[in-house]
Design an enzyme around this catalytic site. Structure first.
Site, PDB file in Angstrom:
ATOM      1  N   GLY A 134       0.823  -1.208   0.000  1.00 48.58           N
ATOM      2  CA  GLY A 134       0.000   0.000   0.000  1.00 48.58           C
ATOM      3  C   GLY A 134       0.857   1.257   0.000  1.00 48.58           C
ATOM      4  O   GLY A 134       2.048   1.207  -0.307  1.00 48.58           O
ATOM      5  N   LEU A 142       0.307   3.504  -2.132  1.00 49.41           N
ATOM      6  CA  LEU A 142       0.615   3.313  -3.557  1.00 49.41           C
ATOM      7  C   LEU A 142       1.029   4.612  -4.255  1.00 49.41           C
ATOM      8  O   LEU A 142       0.607   5.700  -3.880  1.00 49.41           O
ATOM      9  CB  LEU A 142      -0.593   2.711  -4.281  1.00 49.41           C
ATOM     10  CG  LEU A 142      -1.038   1.322  -3.818  1.00 49.41           C
ATOM     11  CD1 LEU A 142      -2.104   0.764  -4.764  1.00 49.41           C
ATOM     12  CD2 LEU A 142       0.127   0.343  -3.701  1.00 49.41           C
ATOM     13  N   HIS A 200       4.131   1.598  -8.161  1.00 48.34           N
ATOM     14  CA  HIS A 200       3.229   0.440  -8.030  1.00 48.34           C
ATOM     15  C   HIS A 200       2.292   0.341  -9.238  1.00 48.34           C
ATOM     16  O   HIS A 200       2.036  -0.750  -9.753  1.00 48.34           O
ATOM     17  CB  HIS A 200       2.360   0.585  -6.773  1.00 48.34           C
ATOM     18  CG  HIS A 200       3.107   0.614  -5.480  1.00 48.34           C
ATOM     19  ND1 HIS A 200       3.202   1.743  -4.699  1.00 48.34           N
ATOM     20  CD2 HIS A 200       3.802  -0.357  -4.823  1.00 48.34           C
ATOM     21  CE1 HIS A 200       3.905   1.472  -3.604  1.00 48.34           C
ATOM     22  NE2 HIS A 200       4.288   0.216  -3.653  1.00 48.34           N
ATOM     23  N   GLN A 240       7.991  -8.689   7.826  1.00 49.63           N
ATOM     24  CA  GLN A 240       9.173  -8.223   7.103  1.00 49.63           C
ATOM     25  C   GLN A 240       9.768  -6.951   7.695  1.00 49.63           C
ATOM     26  O   GLN A 240      10.696  -6.384   7.141  1.00 49.63           O
ATOM     27  CB  GLN A 240       8.887  -8.075   5.611  1.00 49.63           C
ATOM     28  CG  GLN A 240       7.972  -6.944   5.221  1.00 49.63           C
ATOM     29  CD  GLN A 240       7.631  -7.013   3.744  1.00 49.63           C
ATOM     30  OE1 GLN A 240       6.885  -7.884   3.318  1.00 49.63           O
ATOM     31  NE2 GLN A 240       8.173  -6.106   2.946  1.00 49.63           N
ATOM     32  N   LYS A 272      13.144  -1.728  -8.274  1.00 47.18           N
ATOM     33  CA  LYS A 272      13.494  -0.846  -7.149  1.00 47.18           C
ATOM     34  C   LYS A 272      14.026  -1.683  -5.978  1.00 47.18           C
ATOM     35  O   LYS A 272      14.970  -1.288  -5.302  1.00 47.18           O
ATOM     36  CB  LYS A 272      12.237  -0.065  -6.743  1.00 47.18           C
ATOM     37  CG  LYS A 272      12.233   0.510  -5.359  1.00 47.18           C
ATOM     38  CD  LYS A 272      12.987   1.791  -5.328  1.00 47.18           C
ATOM     39  CE  LYS A 272      12.969   2.519  -4.016  1.00 47.18           C
ATOM     40  NZ  LYS A 272      12.494   1.856  -2.846  1.00 47.18           N
ATOM     41  N   ASP A 273      13.385  -2.838  -5.738  1.00 49.59           N
ATOM     42  CA  ASP A 273      13.827  -3.752  -4.682  1.00 49.59           C
ATOM     43  C   ASP A 273      14.586  -4.897  -5.363  1.00 49.59           C
ATOM     44  O   ASP A 273      14.089  -6.012  -5.475  1.00 49.59           O
ATOM     45  CB  ASP A 273      12.617  -4.255  -3.891  1.00 49.59           C
ATOM     46  CG  ASP A 273      11.896  -3.121  -3.196  1.00 49.59           C
ATOM     47  OD1 ASP A 273      12.301  -2.755  -2.089  1.00 49.59           O
ATOM     48  OD2 ASP A 273      10.952  -2.550  -3.791  1.00 49.59           O
ATOM     49  N   ARG A 315       8.016   5.235   1.403  1.00 44.20           N
ATOM     50  CA  ARG A 315       8.743   5.864   2.522  1.00 44.20           C
ATOM     51  C   ARG A 315       9.168   7.300   2.213  1.00 44.20           C
ATOM     52  O   ARG A 315       9.566   8.029   3.118  1.00 44.20           O
ATOM     53  CB  ARG A 315       9.957   5.020   2.910  1.00 44.20           C
ATOM     54  CG  ARG A 315       9.578   3.700   3.562  1.00 44.20           C
ATOM     55  CD  ARG A 315      10.776   2.990   4.190  1.00 44.20           C
ATOM     56  NE  ARG A 315      10.348   1.905   5.057  1.00 44.20           N
ATOM     57  CZ  ARG A 315      10.268   0.618   4.708  1.00 44.20           C
ATOM     58  NH1 ARG A 315      10.622   0.249   3.494  1.00 44.20           N
ATOM     59  NH2 ARG A 315       9.850  -0.300   5.561  1.00 44.20           N
TER      60      ARG A 315
END
Ligand code: AMP
Length: 287
Positions: free
Chosen positions: A30, A32, A36, A60, A151-152, A189
């Site tokens: 979320g 978003l 996303h 996590q 991104k990750d 973030r």
């Protein structure tokens, strides 16, 4: 459009697949943003049915991390998903913590190899939490294909390894990093950053461009020198604290000592701007 029960989602997805419809899954926490939504659009292009999961996964987050603070913006998230124009072929899966981890839940999926270093070194329980929830989401959604953002980067490597090691019948699609006009990689973030900190956050993407320029235009193959230049740029931001800067093999994430005879590499960063921890990366095709 919103489904909260695992059983209901599984039934919906099963009925789609019975008619030969390909089901795509976009797992999110979320908060978003267009990053996303780029995954949602990719799923919409490839699939006749799309599940977007929104679940702030407690497993996590480390003990001193931002689980309680993490943005929870369901109404805005719903509007953004609607803006992707998938209409009736999309479902939002928004389970409660109890739905995902009922009393007595006691299993962990641990992916080896690509999870111990980088993020895993700074967040030792993170990837077990990710792989556990993602495998559950694969099973609940019955998806044929799942979409993840580069991104990750390390997360994509971990998910691909889990799928390969455990013979999970799902395709994984990795989508490019979406950035703001200032170059900052979009992230939920980023909402923690003040305006002044947002300006400081631009050093991450700028440092990656400096590295790319050194490697591609100037022919530098000296990993120490490249990392030094990245570090110098990042430390021009007064509130920046570096967790890591690494240049690694794009497949197994092992750190590279030299770029000689190496066709591609990935540069990965994790930097705190005051209390906000940001990650970024760039794949470099080495001429
Ligand atoms: P998150 O909600 O942060 O767990 O992210 C959900 C998915 O969106 C993950 O696969 C992320 O890699 C992806 N994602 C997050 N930010 C971006 C971005 N700026 N560009 C592309 N994908 C992203």
């Amino acid at each position: 459009m919103i489904i909260t029960s695992s059983g209901e989602l599984f039934s919906w997805s099963s009925s789609q697949r019975k008619f030969g419809v390909r089901v795509g899954l976009v797992p999110t926490m979320g908060g978003l943003h267009e990053g996303h939504i780029s995954l949602v659009r990719a799923a919409g292009r490839d699939c006749g049915a799309v599940v977007v999961s929104i679940f702030v996964n407690p497993k996590q987050f480390g003990q001193n991390e931002d689980f309680n603070l993490y943005p929870r913006t369901l109404d805005a998230d719903k509007n953004l998903v609607e803006s992707a124009g998938l209409r009736d072929k999309v479902r939002l899966f928004v389970p409660s913590v109890e739905e995902m981890y009922p009393l007595g839940f006691d299993s962990v999926v641990h992916v080896g190899g690509v999870t111990g270093m980088l993020e895993g070194a700074f967040r030792p329980t993170h990837f077990d939490g990710v792989s556990t929830v993602v495998l559950k989401l694969f099973n609940i959604s019955g998806a044929d294909v799942a979409y993840f953002g580069l991104k990750d980067y390390q997360q994509v490597c971990a998910i691909r390894k889990m799928v390969a090691d455990l013979n999970i019948p799902i395709d994984i699609v990795a989508c490019p990093i979406i950035r703001g006009a200032d170059g900052v990689a979009l992230s939920s973030r980023n909402s923690y950053l003040s305006a002044a900190q947002r300006i400081q956050a631009t050093v991450l993407s700028q440092s990656l461009l400096i590295a790319e320029n050194l490697i591609v235009s100037e022919g530098c193959r000296d990993v120490g020198k490249i990392i030094g230049a990245v570090r110098d740029k990042i430390l021009t931001a007064v509130d920046a604290k570096i967790d890591y800067i690494a240049i690694a093999d794009t497949k197994n994430l092992k750190e590279l000592k030299t770029l000689d005879n190496c066709p591609e590499a990935v540069i990965l960063l994790a930097v705190k701007i005051e209390t906000t921890r940001l990650i970024d990366n760039k794949i470099i095709n080495i001429p």
